[in-house]
Write an enzyme that holds these catalytic residues in place. Structure first.
Site, PDB file in Angstrom:
ATOM      1  N   HIS A   8      -3.479 -27.336   6.729  1.00 60.93           N
ATOM      2  CA  HIS A   8      -2.383 -26.850   7.580  1.00 60.93           C
ATOM      3  C   HIS A   8      -2.353 -27.559   8.935  1.00 60.93           C
ATOM      4  O   HIS A   8      -3.300 -28.247   9.339  1.00 60.93           O
ATOM      5  CB  HIS A   8      -2.535 -25.342   7.803  1.00 60.93           C
ATOM      6  N   GLU A  81      -8.677 -19.582   3.316  1.00 60.83           N
ATOM      7  CA  GLU A  81      -9.864 -20.185   3.916  1.00 60.83           C
ATOM      8  C   GLU A  81     -11.102 -19.365   3.549  1.00 60.83           C
ATOM      9  O   GLU A  81     -11.005 -18.191   3.165  1.00 60.83           O
ATOM     10  CB  GLU A  81      -9.701 -20.247   5.437  1.00 60.83           C
TER      11      GLU A  81
END
Length: 209
Positions: A8, A81
């Site tokens: 990201h 994550e």
């Protein structure tokens, strides 16, 4: 089939050197700019499928990359994550300097990292990523030419390190800046790394903690 495995864009926590984990932190203005520039760099790639972590920093990045293509970005919790328990929000430098910090080994001696208080191990993160790939991506071979996956720094390293045969002690060997794109090939059910950490903007940012 080519798989574009992407991290990201930048968040304020990235910029401040804070551990995000599964905390849902938004892209900052610069992070959106990086995603837009990366989308421009990938504008000629005909993506037929796209997957993302549901955390907004990844999902907004993925939707920016897909743009006006007629492709739905599918979210999957297995792309989140790594989870760092109560250590989420802590500064990297504090954990690195304090041998008693529960995340000290995560940064300094990853082969000795033993998660506590609900944090996640490398093995568990890799297992869920591997499960995602086998369930969602491998069946697309022969049906798609290009697949986008947008996730996170530590999770993407879990994937890349396993494919490259990199041991846990060298967990941080691969530099993964914000919006870095690693290109993988899937042929006859075998994944290979073709290119690591390509960026489509200027100076790479936040490559390693």
């Amino acid at each position: 089939m080519l798989i574009y495995l992407m991290r990201h864009g930048e968040t304020d926590w990235n910029k401040a050197g804070r551990l995000q984990g599964q905390s849902d932190i938004a892209l900052n203005e610069f992070g959106i700019e990086l995603a837009v520039k990366t989308a421009e760099g990938l504008r000629n790639i005909d993506f037929q499928a796209a997957f993302s972590s549901p955390l907004q920093r990844a999902l907004v990045t993925a939707r920016t990359i897909i743009g006006d293509r007629n492709v739905k970005v599918e979210t999957d919790d297995r792309l989140k994550e790594m989870h760092f328990g109560p250590g989420e929000g802590d500064c990297f430098d504090s954990a690195k300097k304090d041998p008693n910090h529960p995340l000290h080994n995560f940064f300094c001696r990853p082969e000795c990292y033993a998660p506590t208080d609900g944090a996640e191990s490398f093995e568990h993160a890799w297992a869920r990523a591997d499960e995602f790939l086998k369930e969602k991506v491998f069946p697309l071979e022969g049906k798609c030419d290009n697949v986008l996956i947008v996730a996170h720094g530590a999770l993407n390293r879990c994937i890349l390190n396993r494919l490259a045969g990199i041991p846990d002690k060298d967990f941080w060997r691969i530099d993964l800046p914000n919006c870095a794109v690693s290109i993988l090939s899937l042929e006859h059910g075998i994944l290979k790394i073709l290119e690591e950490s390509k960026v489509y903007y200027g100076t790479p940012v936040n490559g390693r903690p």
